[in-house]
Design an enzyme around this catalytic site. Structure first.
Site, PDB file in Angstrom:
ATOM      1  N   VAL A 476       0.831  -1.208   0.000  1.00 47.07           N
ATOM      2  CA  VAL A 476       0.000   0.000   0.000  1.00 47.07           C
ATOM      3  C   VAL A 476       0.864   1.255   0.000  1.00 47.07           C
ATOM      4  O   VAL A 476       0.657   2.174  -0.802  1.00 47.07           O
ATOM      5  CB  VAL A 476      -0.952   0.002   1.213  1.00 47.07           C
ATOM      6  N   VAL A 609     -12.633   1.040   6.176  1.00 47.36           N
ATOM      7  CA  VAL A 609     -13.829   0.318   5.714  1.00 47.36           C
ATOM      8  C   VAL A 609     -13.937   0.506   4.208  1.00 47.36           C
ATOM      9  O   VAL A 609     -14.104   1.626   3.734  1.00 47.36           O
ATOM     10  CB  VAL A 609     -15.118   0.838   6.383  1.00 47.36           C
ATOM     11  N   GLU A 667      -5.016  -9.811   4.543  1.00 46.67           N
ATOM     12  CA  GLU A 667      -4.047  -9.316   5.514  1.00 46.67           C
ATOM     13  C   GLU A 667      -2.838 -10.246   5.468  1.00 46.67           C
ATOM     14  O   GLU A 667      -2.926 -11.369   4.943  1.00 46.67           O
ATOM     15  CB  GLU A 667      -4.665  -9.323   6.916  1.00 46.67           C
ATOM     16  N   LYS A 682     -14.568  -3.539  11.022  1.00 45.74           N
ATOM     17  CA  LYS A 682     -15.167  -2.589  10.085  1.00 45.74           C
ATOM     18  C   LYS A 682     -16.592  -2.219  10.491  1.00 45.74           C
ATOM     19  O   LYS A 682     -16.968  -1.042  10.468  1.00 45.74           O
ATOM     20  CB  LYS A 682     -15.147  -3.177   8.675  1.00 45.74           C
TER      21      LYS A 682
END
Length: 814
Positions: A476, A609, A667, A682
């Site tokens: 990311v 989220v 993950e 979330k």
């Protein structure tokens, strides 16, 4: 006639003197001129140092004098032809002998009176001007050297003498009326009293000398030649984007110079303002530059702010007590006590209740001021109706100056808003009714940041600078930096934002660059950075004290999530895709939101989220517009949606999960997704954002993963999943028989939340949800029958990075 003044940097070297004389000759071709020179750069400080060393009987004063002599002798040897040096070298040696005699006397007496100090420091201007006069004579430039002490008369307040203008003006006019030369050179700074003693006009007094001459002679203009191209909108040593001010009024120039603009000595303006003589500040080393023109009315009304200035080393004195309320004379007694000690008051502020008076003074005056005020109010302090004077140090005054501010509403609000958004605490405020100057007292540690914040707010219409500290540069984080690199030009041109990464770190290393890390080579810079230490990272980021700072967390670390408070408390905004902070105990979540409000920072976590989907922002918009959320149904795991869309029985469940991990949808530990923990976080965040007070353990989780899959390491997990293939196949086949599809759904209804695997029919909004997509259905008072739906890709490094990018821009544009 014109009067020109050249500062110490302008006459510091033989080469710079050549530039000075070129300007002088060019100006003298058109009209007679008088030009005033300061001491060669650094000489005045050296003379004062020699005197101070002699006072404490340090033999080092002789070494300082020797250095002064050597500088002047080299100055002569490089400036004059050998055949003409003799007389000037002799003059220098004679003057140095006098300096040494004065310092010898100070050494013996262990005391240097103000009178002796004035005599000592006068030699800088006197010798420098005589050498330049000798240079002019050698170059065949007709001129007269005039001793300013014979023209400018003052009282005997040595160190900062007050000019006797009637006598001074008469002597100046008489001298210049009798002169036949078109050029006169005079030493600045020096004057004399009625007894012929040498006095000085204060540090920077050469400007004042020139102004006195210009006013007495009704000059067509006064030119102050220095090493910068005019007065600047801010101190360029503090604000890189400071720019020259083309024109300014006398009043504005006085305000800026009083509050620290070193280019002009404050008293300089008064004599020329009375005569309305234009004052031009020019650059000796760039004479073609426009400079700054100071006149009676420099503005056409379109400009609102002229510049920023500041004074450091400020102490705040506060006198408080109930005994002051309604009792006349307290202010008078306070200022009389300070005046009795010769303490200059820089700024005054008083509450309307008269319960307290606060004054700003120089730190060097603090001790004397405190003793004088406590003595003046001794009886009231003894009775307990007034508290002993409170003194605090390490402050600076920042002044915003502009003639037209009085006609422009909102200047103060804009100023304090900009400071507040960047966590700069204002300790005291002073603003006159004319609104030409708004002064604030702030901590000196915030000075650079404050000047840049205000300069950006009032003078830099081109762009707003954003400073990022990025932790986590894996899938990311690296994509985020690439997106920032790719969009740099667009952001600056279209959104007027200059987004800079000034700190970057991974789990092993960290690297900082206050000027911005090149985004083409950040990986190389990081690879040779220092070892990552989270406490040190925070210390450096906070210590930089940069305006418009944002901390970006691209990790899933519990430890890093714990640091958010440290950043928010320093008004550094936090942008994160890390769900841990917002899904921890409600008290922790609530405290972070509260800190963001209290310290004017942004705490943004849209990507918690739905990755790049605007789920939280949509929810917040609903609530801000007055709607109320009754329930939420959502597929919130792109990972689980991907897995159950791909799992059709032709491959094992373990193979599909492995594919999801390989493609970056899970993950690092897939069990966080498959156990429902990630989805629980979330829906918890959405519940909290919708106004519910909910804890993680209150969420019902209908787990589908066999318990043994949760044990051991990740390799063990895949082995266990493979063993339980029959279990997963049974779930799939049961749904297929009923014509349904498996979806992992989170639900919030009222104050209750749950997550779990469900088989949904073709009529469900989730039935045709493809790939890694997420979908969130908001049922509200306005969307009762047909929900508001947010749908799209809910996993993947690229879309998550874009969501973080959007939050950065959102934080930057506040």
């Amino acid at each position: 006639m014109r009067v020109l003044k050249f500062g110490g940097s302008s006459v510091a070297t033989p080469q710079s003197v050549e530039a000075v004389l070129s300007i002088v000759k060019q100006s003298a071709e058109k009209r007679p001129i008088a030009f005033v020179v300061s001491a060669m750069g650094g000489i005045t400080d050296m003379l004062l140092m020699a005197g101070r060393l002699a006072t404490v009987q340090s033999e080092e004063y002789k070494q300082i004098i020797a250095e002064i002599e050597n500088r002047f002798l080299e100055y002569v040897r490089h400036m004059l032809p050998i055949t003409t040096q003799s007389a000037t070298l002799s003059m220098v040696k004679q003057q140095i002998n006098t300096i040494e005699e004065i310092c010898n006397g100070v050494f013996v007496l262990q005391e240097m009176s103000p009178r002796t100090s004035d005599r000592l420091v006068s030699f800088g201007e006197l010798i420098t001007s005589r050498i330049i006069s000798a240079k002019m004579e050698a170059d065949g430039i007709p001129h007269a050297w005039i001793d300013s002490r014979e023209l400018i008369k003052t009282n005997s307040k040595f160190g900062h003498a007050a000019v006797s203008f009637s006598a001074t003006n008469r002597l100046i006019r008489k001298c210049f009326e009798a002169s036949t030369e078109r050029i006169a050179i005079l030493p600045g700074f020096v004057a004399s009293d009625d007894f012929g003693n040498t006095t000085t006009l204060g540090r920077g007094g050469s400007d004042y000398t020139a102004a006195i001459l210009a006013a007495a002679l009704s000059a067509s203009r006064l030119e102050i030649w220095t090493d910068v191209s005019g007065m600047m909108t801010a101190d360029p040593r503090q604000v890189r984007n400071a720019k020259p001010i083309e024109s300014i009024s006398y009043q504005e120039a006085m305000e800026l110079s009083h509050f620290g603009a070193k280019v002009l000595y404050p008293p300089t303006v008064q004599p020329v303002m009375r005569k309305k003589i234009p004052l031009w500040i020019k650059n000796t080393f760039a004479p073609a530059d426009h400079g700054t023109l100071i006149t009676d009315s420099a503005h056409d009304g379109s400009e609102k702010i002229s510049g920023l200035s500041s004074i450091s080393s400020i102490a705040l004195l506060s006198l408080e007590g109930a005994g002051m309320v309604g009792i006349p004379g307290f202010s008078k007694r306070l200022f009389a006590a300070l005046a009795g000690e010769g303490v200059n008051v820089i700024l005054i502020t008083q509450g309307s209740s008269e319960h307290s008076i606060c004054v700003a003074i120089s730190e060097s005056d603090e001790y004397r001021a405190v003793n004088a005020v406590n003595q003046a109010f001794h009886s009231e302090i003894a009775e307990g109706v007034v508290y002993p004077i409170k003194s605090e140090r390490d402050f600076s005054v920042v002044a915003l100056v502009g003639n037209s501010m009085v006609n422009q509403p909102g200047i103060s609000g804009r100023m304090f808003g900009a400071l507040g958004r960047n966590g700069i605490n204002v300790r005291a405020i002073a603003q006159g009714s004319s609104e030409r100057n708004i002064s604030t007292v702030i901590s000196t540690s915030d000075l650079r940041k404050a000047l840049n914040v205000l300069h950006e707010s009032f003078f830099e219409t081109s762009y707003k600078q954003i400073n990022l500290f990025v932790v986590g540069v894996g899938n990311v984080g690296s994509r985020l930096i690439e997106q920032l690199r790719h969009q740099q030009e667009y952001l600056q041109e279209q959104l007027k934002l200059q987004v800079r990464v000034i700190g970057v770190a991974n789990s092993r290393q960290m690297h900082f660059d206050e000027d911005g890390i090149c985004l083409d080579s950040w990986k190389e810079k990081l690879s040779v950075g220092s070892a990552m230490n989270l406490e040190k990272f925070i210390e450096v980021a906070v210590g930089m004290n940069k305006r418009n700072s944002i901390f970006v967390d691209n990790t899933g670390s519990h430890v890093i999530a714990k640091t958010y408070k440290s950043f928010l408390k320093r008004s550094i905004s936090v942008v994160t895709c890390n769900k841990i902070a917002c899904s921890s105990a409600y008290s922790e979540y609530s405290e972070l939101k509260s800190l963001a409000r209290k310290f004017n920072a942004q705490f943004l976590f849209e990507t918690n989220v739905g990755a790049g989907l605007p789920v939280i922002n949509t929810l917040n918009d609903l609530l801000r517009s007055g709607d109320r959320v009754s329930s939420i149904q959502a597929v919130l795991s792109g990972t689980l949606n991907f897995v159950f869309n791909k799992y059709d029985g032709t491959r094992t469940f373990a193979e599909v999960v492995q594919q999801a991990q390989d493609e970056g949808y899970t993950e690092p530990d897939p069990r966080l997704d498959l156990s429902g923990t990630d989805v629980m976080r979330k829906i918890l965040i959405l519940a909290r954002e919708s106004g519910r007070v909910l804890e993680m353990e209150q969420i019902k989780n209908a787990e589908f993963l066999p318990e043994s899959c949760m044990e051991g390491d990740i390799a063990s997990f895949y082995g266990e999943v493979a063993k339980h293939e029959a279990h997963f196949k049974e779930l799939l086949e049961k749904a297929q028989v009923e014509g349904k599809r498996l979806k992992y759904i989170a639900t919030l209804k009222g104050d209750k939340a749950s997550v779990g695997l469900q088989a949904v029919s073709p009529t469900s909004d989730f039935y045709n949800l493809d790939g890694k997509d997420n979908a969130v259905l908001f049922f509200t008072d306005r969307y009762k029958e047909q929900p508001l739906v947010v749908k799209g890709a809910g996993a993947g490094a690229e879309v998550t990075a874009s969501g973080i990018f959007s939050d950065i821009i959102r934080a930057a544009r506040v």
